[in-house]
Design a protein around this motif. Structure first.
Motif, PDB file in Angstrom:
ATOM      1  N   LEU A 112      60.903 -50.419 -23.595  1.00 54.47           N
ATOM      2  CA  LEU A 112      60.666 -50.781 -24.325  1.00 54.47           C
ATOM      3  C   LEU A 112      61.874 -48.962 -24.730  1.00 54.47           C
ATOM      4  O   LEU A 112      62.909 -49.606 -25.791  1.00 54.47           O
TER       5      LEU A 112
ATOM      6  N   VAL B 151      65.134 -49.825 -26.869  1.00 53.61           N
ATOM      7  CA  VAL B 151      65.536 -49.190 -28.217  1.00 53.61           C
ATOM      8  C   VAL B 151      66.893 -48.111 -28.509  1.00 53.61           C
ATOM      9  O   VAL B 151      67.761 -48.349 -29.235  1.00 53.61           O
TER      10      VAL B 151
ATOM     11  N   GLY C 279      68.854 -51.125 -29.184  1.00 51.34           N
ATOM     12  CA  GLY C 279      69.570 -51.755 -30.655  1.00 51.34           C
ATOM     13  C   GLY C 279      69.831 -50.076 -31.208  1.00 51.34           C
ATOM     14  O   GLY C 279      71.063 -51.283 -32.610  1.00 51.34           O
TER      15      GLY C 279
ATOM     16  N   TYR D 133      59.148 -62.602 -39.975  1.00 48.15           N
ATOM     17  CA  TYR D 133      59.821 -61.904 -38.702  1.00 48.15           C
ATOM     18  C   TYR D 133      60.866 -62.551 -38.220  1.00 48.15           C
ATOM     19  O   TYR D 133      62.056 -62.528 -37.938  1.00 48.15           O
TER      20      TYR D 133
ATOM     21  N   MET E 216      66.999 -52.847 -38.508  1.00 43.99           N
ATOM     22  CA  MET E 216      65.758 -52.774 -37.636  1.00 43.99           C
ATOM     23  C   MET E 216      65.507 -54.339 -37.671  1.00 43.99           C
ATOM     24  O   MET E 216      65.286 -53.560 -36.160  1.00 43.99           O
ATOM     25  N   ILE E 217      65.565 -55.523 -37.691  1.00 49.25           N
ATOM     26  CA  ILE E 217      65.443 -56.347 -37.407  1.00 49.25           C
ATOM     27  C   ILE E 217      66.680 -56.939 -35.974  1.00 49.25           C
ATOM     28  O   ILE E 217      65.830 -56.753 -34.599  1.00 49.25           O
ATOM     29  N   ARG E 218      67.521 -55.424 -35.836  1.00 46.66           N
ATOM     30  CA  ARG E 218      68.330 -56.472 -35.185  1.00 46.66           C
ATOM     31  C   ARG E 218      68.073 -54.955 -33.233  1.00 46.66           C
ATOM     32  O   ARG E 218      67.678 -55.484 -31.866  1.00 46.66           O
ATOM     33  N   ILE E 219      67.709 -53.990 -33.726  1.00 47.70           N
ATOM     34  CA  ILE E 219      67.210 -52.907 -33.251  1.00 47.70           C
ATOM     35  C   ILE E 219      65.825 -53.256 -32.440  1.00 47.70           C
ATOM     36  O   ILE E 219      65.232 -53.495 -31.351  1.00 47.70           O
ATOM     37  N   SER E 220      64.828 -54.366 -33.229  1.00 43.01           N
ATOM     38  CA  SER E 220      63.922 -54.288 -32.719  1.00 43.01           C
ATOM     39  C   SER E 220      63.864 -55.698 -31.318  1.00 43.01           C
ATOM     40  O   SER E 220      63.282 -55.278 -30.737  1.00 43.01           O
ATOM     41  N   THR E 221      65.314 -56.885 -31.729  1.00 44.62           N
ATOM     42  CA  THR E 221      65.348 -57.639 -30.682  1.00 44.62           C
ATOM     43  C   THR E 221      65.543 -56.609 -29.496  1.00 44.62           C
ATOM     44  O   THR E 221      64.206 -57.515 -28.549  1.00 44.62           O
TER      45      THR E 221
ATOM     46  N   ALA F 211      64.549 -53.586 -29.073  1.00 45.63           N
ATOM     47  CA  ALA F 211      63.328 -53.233 -27.684  1.00 45.63           C
ATOM     48  C   ALA F 211      62.154 -54.746 -27.839  1.00 45.63           C
ATOM     49  O   ALA F 211      61.794 -54.275 -26.288  1.00 45.63           O
ATOM     50  N   ILE F 212      62.696 -55.996 -27.804  1.00 44.26           N
ATOM     51  CA  ILE F 212      61.875 -56.790 -27.621  1.00 44.26           C
ATOM     52  C   ILE F 212      62.382 -57.064 -25.905  1.00 44.26           C
ATOM     53  O   ILE F 212      61.558 -57.185 -25.529  1.00 44.26           O
TER      54      ILE F 212
END
Length: 315
Positions: free
Chosen positions: A103, A107, A110, A185, A208-213, A215-216
């Motif tokens: 993770l 991050v 991202g 989402y 935040m959406i791009r960072i989260s992808t 992160a996933i």
């Protein structure tokens, strides 16, 4: 006329599935041992780790990104898991820490892409090299041995005859499919990949959406590292080299557009199985591993070419 169009649309949508079935039939004809239960279980095990990685990659690509660092992340998280999985802690500890390590890498990727505005290829190429170095430093350049029997049993065990690795994959598939298809989402991930500027103007927090992808993708790479260490019973700092290419291939072959905004989970599942079956089939037929790389490279180019041609026709 409408029937012809609908037939063509169906064939286009499920073309990869038809190819997969045809390949299984051909391999069974050429080598009957291919369809033996022991080999099918082996295919499931081989597909599981790559499948988990591919679903993380799917989020990144649908959102318009790209991640070259997942292979190195698998190696690093696997080393961390091996160091913590020698019996001194409950098994949940190496699992959680490996996923957190992945993770953290995700991050960083991202933030570099979404905040630093770096091209995804350059950012993740840098972290691919750095994280591989981190894996070598953490392990002192040597394999980490001595993991506990309980840890080894994770990959070796089965659930009603289904390999435990495949159970992990099914859980990941169900969660990711639900998130993409049924949540706000998921719709925002598609929106970012379809048109980033339009998504931003419509009020979506695209950063935040791009960072989260990413992160996933990192989180699932960490899970893959934990599972791989259990399967091979050591933490290997040079493990998972070129795994990012297998994950990208599975996504692209499964219909995820490299330009973002398009892709379905079931397609990634079939794409992953197709790549695994090709590798397994070539092994059984005694084909050199060097040819396998050539075949995978050609598959990537062909899949992207079909995607580009299809988009031009629609436009």
């Amino acid at each position: 006329m409408k029937k012809t169009k609908s037939a063509k649309a169906l064939l286009s949508e499920y073309f990869i599935f038809v190819i997969f079935i045809a390949l299984v039939i051909i391999l069974t004809f050429l080598k009957p041992s291919f369809i033996q239960p022991s080999n099918l279980v082996n295919i499931l095990k081989q597909a599981s780790i790559n499948g988990i990685l591919s679903f993380g990659m799917m989020f990144v690509i649908i959102a318009g990104g790209f991640d070259m660092s997942v292979g190195s992340t698998v190696a690093f998280s696997g080393i961390v898991a091996a160091l913590l999985g020698q019996g001194q802690f409950p098994l949940i500890v190496p699992l959680v820490v490996a996923m957190l390590a992945g993770l953290a890498v995700g991050v960083v990727n991202g933030v570099g892409v979404a905040v630093g505005d770096l091209p995804p290829f350059i950012m993740t190429l840098g972290t691919m090299t750095a994280v591989r170095g981190l894996a070598l430093l953490t392990s002192d350049g040597k394999p980490v041995t001595g993991i506990s029997d309980a840890y080894k049993a994770v990959a070796a065990s089965s659930f009603f005859g289904i390999p435990m690795l495949a159970v992990f994959l099914v859980i990941v598939i169900l969660i990711c499919s639900f998130v993409l298809a049924k949540t706000v989402y998921g719709r925002r991930v598609y929106a970012c990949g379809g048109n980033l500027q339009a998504a931003r103007v419509s009020g979506i927090n695209t950063t935040m959406i791009r960072i989260s992808t990413f992160a996933i993708a990192g989180l699932l790479a960490g899970l893959s590292g934990f599972l791989m260490t259990s399967r091979v019973t050591i933490g290997q700092p040079t493990a998972a080299e070129s795994y990012e290419m297998d994950a990208i291939t599975a996504c692209v072959v499964g219909g995820v557009s490299m330009s973002g905004g398009v892709g379905k989970p079931w397609g990634v599942v079939v794409g992953c199985l197709l790549i695994t079956v090709i590798t397994n089939g070539l092994d059984i037929l005694g084909v050199s591993s060097h040819w396998q790389k050539i075949v995978k490279g050609l598959i990537i180019v062909l899949a992207v070419l079909i995607d580009v041609k299809g988009k031009r026709k629609k436009n």
